[in-house]
Design a protein around this motif. Sequence first.
Motif, PDB file in Angstrom:
ATOM      1  N   ASP A  96      94.708 144.501 122.525  1.00  0.00           N
ATOM      2  CA  ASP A  96      95.620 145.300 121.713  1.00  0.00           C
ATOM      3  C   ASP A  96      95.742 146.712 122.298  1.00  0.00           C
ATOM      4  OD1 ASP A  96      97.111 145.823 119.104  1.00  0.00           O
ATOM      5  OD2 ASP A  96      95.541 147.364 119.035  1.00  0.00           O
ATOM      6  N   THR A 100      94.273 149.669 120.082  1.00  0.00           N
ATOM      7  CA  THR A 100      92.811 149.665 120.003  1.00  0.00           C
ATOM      8  C   THR A 100      92.213 150.021 121.354  1.00  0.00           C
ATOM      9  OG1 THR A 100      92.905 147.954 118.290  1.00  0.00           O
ATOM     10  CG2 THR A 100      90.793 148.288 119.379  1.00  0.00           C
ATOM     11  N   ALA A 133      96.056 145.603 113.797  1.00  0.00           N
ATOM     12  CA  ALA A 133      95.550 144.624 114.762  1.00  0.00           C
ATOM     13  C   ALA A 133      94.644 143.607 114.068  1.00  0.00           C
ATOM     14  CB  ALA A 133      94.799 145.330 115.894  1.00  0.00           C
TER      15      ALA A 133
END
Length: 131
Positions: free
Chosen positions: A24, A27, A68
């Motif tokens: 992601d 992140t 996410a």
Amino acid sequence: MRIDVAVTGGEAELRSLHDWLRRDPGTRRGAQVELVQAEPSPGQMGVLTDVLQLVTDNAWSAASFALALSTWRQTRPHGRRITVRRGDLTVDIDGGGDEELRRLIDALERPAAPGPEGEPEPHRQGGGEGR
């Protein structure tokens, strides 16, 4: 800031979430994600369970992280309970609804409580990459 994430469903589910978060962009940009063994709760003995540990920096976004987690959870064949812990704060995500995500974001955006001797929350404790 250090954040621990646990998920029901065993090691395969945790590894799936680990891979998801590492891919992601939001992140990955603001946090280091590792698979580690959780520390037992005070007074608890026995086998340690695996958790994901995120160590975040200033570029990290709680909203991006919550999204996410929610998106990963929606990809699973069975809804998985996700437990996010930062210091003494714990938030469980069971359904992934807007209210749960807002609660998670609010908890993660709150200033960290000082440590046991007035020290700020540690940036990194124990653990290492996977087993």
